[in-house]
Design a protein around this motif. Structure first.
Motif, PDB file in Angstrom:
ATOM      1  N   PRO A 151      32.685  57.104  35.096  1.00  0.00           N
ATOM      2  CA  PRO A 151      33.118  58.499  35.038  1.00  0.00           C
ATOM      3  C   PRO A 151      33.552  59.057  36.393  1.00  0.00           C
ATOM      4  O   PRO A 151      34.196  60.095  36.450  1.00  0.00           O
ATOM      5  CB  PRO A 151      31.888  59.238  34.502  1.00  0.00           C
ATOM      6  N   GLU A 152      33.250  58.336  37.463  1.00  0.00           N
ATOM      7  CA  GLU A 152      33.624  58.804  38.800  1.00  0.00           C
ATOM      8  C   GLU A 152      34.997  58.321  39.233  1.00  0.00           C
ATOM      9  O   GLU A 152      35.495  58.735  40.278  1.00  0.00           O
ATOM     10  CB  GLU A 152      32.560  58.372  39.812  1.00  0.00           C
ATOM     11  N   THR A 153      35.608  57.432  38.450  1.00  0.00           N
ATOM     12  CA  THR A 153      36.957  56.957  38.766  1.00  0.00           C
ATOM     13  C   THR A 153      37.841  57.122  37.541  1.00  0.00           C
ATOM     14  O   THR A 153      37.373  57.111  36.414  1.00  0.00           O
ATOM     15  CB  THR A 153      36.966  55.473  39.177  1.00  0.00           C
ATOM     16  N   LYS A 154      39.109  57.254  37.749  1.00  0.00           N
ATOM     17  CA  LYS A 154      40.061  57.402  36.640  1.00  0.00           C
ATOM     18  C   LYS A 154      40.892  56.149  36.415  1.00  0.00           C
ATOM     19  O   LYS A 154      41.704  56.100  35.501  1.00  0.00           O
ATOM     20  CB  LYS A 154      41.019  58.578  36.911  1.00  0.00           C
ATOM     21  N   ASP A 155      40.693  55.144  37.280  1.00  0.00           N
ATOM     22  CA  ASP A 155      41.576  53.983  37.213  1.00  0.00           C
ATOM     23  C   ASP A 155      40.850  52.658  37.004  1.00  0.00           C
ATOM     24  O   ASP A 155      41.430  51.608  37.202  1.00  0.00           O
ATOM     25  CB  ASP A 155      42.440  53.915  38.466  1.00  0.00           C
ATOM     26  N   GLU A 156      39.584  52.683  36.586  1.00  0.00           N
ATOM     27  CA  GLU A 156      38.837  51.448  36.372  1.00  0.00           C
ATOM     28  C   GLU A 156      38.341  51.331  34.933  1.00  0.00           C
ATOM     29  O   GLU A 156      37.890  52.308  34.337  1.00  0.00           O
ATOM     30  CB  GLU A 156      37.619  51.365  37.296  1.00  0.00           C
ATOM     31  N   VAL A 157      38.419  50.105  34.421  1.00  0.00           N
ATOM     32  CA  VAL A 157      37.834  49.750  33.136  1.00  0.00           C
ATOM     33  C   VAL A 157      37.078  48.442  33.350  1.00  0.00           C
ATOM     34  O   VAL A 157      37.618  47.502  33.940  1.00  0.00           O
ATOM     35  CB  VAL A 157      38.907  49.577  32.043  1.00  0.00           C
ATOM     36  N   THR A 158      35.835  48.390  32.893  1.00  0.00           N
ATOM     37  CA  THR A 158      35.011  47.199  33.079  1.00  0.00           C
ATOM     38  C   THR A 158      34.636  46.606  31.737  1.00  0.00           C
ATOM     39  O   THR A 158      34.168  47.310  30.842  1.00  0.00           O
ATOM     40  CB  THR A 158      33.743  47.530  33.890  1.00  0.00           C
ATOM     41  N   PHE A 159      34.868  45.312  31.622  1.00  0.00           N
ATOM     42  CA  PHE A 159      34.438  44.532  30.466  1.00  0.00           C
ATOM     43  C   PHE A 159      33.161  43.799  30.862  1.00  0.00           C
ATOM     44  O   PHE A 159      33.120  43.175  31.921  1.00  0.00           O
ATOM     45  CB  PHE A 159      35.484  43.472  30.096  1.00  0.00           C
ATOM     46  N   VAL A 160      32.148  43.860  30.017  1.00  0.00           N
ATOM     47  CA  VAL A 160      30.928  43.080  30.210  1.00  0.00           C
ATOM     48  C   VAL A 160      30.833  42.151  29.009  1.00  0.00           C
ATOM     49  O   VAL A 160      30.772  42.606  27.863  1.00  0.00           O
ATOM     50  CB  VAL A 160      29.680  43.977  30.316  1.00  0.00           C
ATOM     51  N   SER A 161      30.852  40.855  29.285  1.00  0.00           N
ATOM     52  CA  SER A 161      30.853  39.881  28.197  1.00  0.00           C
ATOM     53  C   SER A 161      29.801  38.806  28.437  1.00  0.00           C
ATOM     54  O   SER A 161      29.453  38.493  29.581  1.00  0.00           O
ATOM     55  CB  SER A 161      32.240  39.253  28.031  1.00  0.00           C
ATOM     56  N   GLN A 162      29.299  38.254  27.328  1.00  0.00           N
ATOM     57  CA  GLN A 162      28.301  37.193  27.388  1.00  0.00           C
ATOM     58  C   GLN A 162      28.891  35.933  26.769  1.00  0.00           C
ATOM     59  O   GLN A 162      29.476  35.992  25.670  1.00  0.00           O
ATOM     60  CB  GLN A 162      27.025  37.584  26.619  1.00  0.00           C
ATOM     61  N   TRP A 163      28.698  34.820  27.473  1.00  0.00           N
ATOM     62  CA  TRP A 163      29.302  33.544  27.082  1.00  0.00           C
ATOM     63  C   TRP A 163      28.272  32.431  27.143  1.00  0.00           C
ATOM     64  O   TRP A 163      27.315  32.504  27.923  1.00  0.00           O
ATOM     65  CB  TRP A 163      30.465  33.207  28.030  1.00  0.00           C
ATOM     66  N   ASP A 164      28.498  31.390  26.356  1.00  0.00           N
ATOM     67  CA  ASP A 164      27.644  30.209  26.452  1.00  0.00           C
ATOM     68  C   ASP A 164      27.705  29.616  27.856  1.00  0.00           C
ATOM     69  O   ASP A 164      26.699  29.130  28.375  1.00  0.00           O
ATOM     70  CB  ASP A 164      28.057  29.137  25.439  1.00  0.00           C
ATOM     71  N   SER A 165      28.892  29.664  28.466  1.00  0.00           N
ATOM     72  CA  SER A 165      29.074  29.069  29.792  1.00  0.00           C
ATOM     73  C   SER A 165      30.273  29.696  30.482  1.00  0.00           C
ATOM     74  O   SER A 165      31.128  30.315  29.842  1.00  0.00           O
ATOM     75  CB  SER A 165      29.305  27.556  29.668  1.00  0.00           C
ATOM     76  N   GLN A 166      30.346  29.494  31.781  1.00  0.00           N
ATOM     77  CA  GLN A 166      31.508  29.956  32.544  1.00  0.00           C
ATOM     78  C   GLN A 166      32.756  29.211  32.070  1.00  0.00           C
ATOM     79  O   GLN A 166      33.845  29.787  32.027  1.00  0.00           O
ATOM     80  CB  GLN A 166      31.291  29.736  34.043  1.00  0.00           C
ATOM     81  N   GLU A 167      32.599  27.970  31.670  1.00  0.00           N
ATOM     82  CA  GLU A 167      33.728  27.186  31.178  1.00  0.00           C
ATOM     83  C   GLU A 167      34.324  27.813  29.919  1.00  0.00           C
ATOM     84  O   GLU A 167      35.547  27.825  29.744  1.00  0.00           O
ATOM     85  CB  GLU A 167      33.309  25.740  30.919  1.00  0.00           C
ATOM     86  N   ASP A 168      33.460  28.337  29.030  1.00  0.00           N
ATOM     87  CA  ASP A 168      33.973  28.997  27.824  1.00  0.00           C
ATOM     88  C   ASP A 168      34.777  30.246  28.193  1.00  0.00           C
ATOM     89  O   ASP A 168      35.820  30.525  27.596  1.00  0.00           O
ATOM     90  CB  ASP A 168      32.835  29.383  26.876  1.00  0.00           C
ATOM     91  N   PHE A 169      34.297  31.005  29.180  1.00  0.00           N
ATOM     92  CA  PHE A 169      35.052  32.181  29.622  1.00  0.00           C
ATOM     93  C   PHE A 169      36.410  31.764  30.183  1.00  0.00           C
ATOM     94  O   PHE A 169      37.439  32.367  29.863  1.00  0.00           O
ATOM     95  CB  PHE A 169      34.276  32.983  30.667  1.00  0.00           C
ATOM     96  N   LEU A 170      36.421  30.738  31.019  1.00  0.00           N
ATOM     97  CA  LEU A 170      37.681  30.293  31.625  1.00  0.00           C
ATOM     98  C   LEU A 170      38.643  29.757  30.570  1.00  0.00           C
ATOM     99  O   LEU A 170      39.858  29.961  30.679  1.00  0.00           O
ATOM    100  CB  LEU A 170      37.395  29.261  32.715  1.00  0.00           C
ATOM    101  N   ALA A 171      38.124  29.114  29.526  1.00  0.00           N
ATOM    102  CA  ALA A 171      38.979  28.659  28.428  1.00  0.00           C
ATOM    103  C   ALA A 171      39.555  29.858  27.677  1.00  0.00           C
ATOM    104  O   ALA A 171      40.725  29.844  27.272  1.00  0.00           O
ATOM    105  CB  ALA A 171      38.192  27.747  27.485  1.00  0.00           C
TER     106      ALA A 171
END
Length: 92
Positions: A43-63
């Motif tokens: 709420p303090e910035t007008k130009d940011e959006v953050t995604f928080v995601s949970q994955w089995d592994s970093q490799e799955d995120f990169l895929a």
């Protein structure tokens, strides 16, 4: 389990948010290894959006970043995208 914080700087947060939420829903439904993805704003910035995601592994995120869901949504979201950073946290 890997948690990823992806913070994107965008030019028009109001226009970007519906696209980001649709992207998150599609990722949860279709991308291997994803256990959830939420979209947050600071709420303090007008130009940011953050995604928080949970994955089995970093490799799955990169895929996921190379996958069909990403390719489907990025053209629309890219119109508002300026830059982004990913932070990877591993469950202790």
């Amino acid at each position: 389990m890997t948690t990823v914080f992806t913070t994107n700087v965008v030019t028009d947060r109001d226009a970007y948010l519906p696209l980001a939420k649709a992207f998150a829903e599609d990722v949860i439904a279709n991308d291997k290894g994803c256990h959830g993805m939420q979209v947050f704003v600071n709420p303090e910035t007008k130009d940011e959006v953050t995604f928080v995601s949970q994955w089995d592994s970093q490799e799955d995120f990169l895929a996921h970043v190379q996958g069909d869901t990403f390719k489907k949504h990025i053209p629309g979201m890219g119109a508002y995208y300026v830059s982004g950073t990913d932070t990877f946290l591993e469950e202790a």
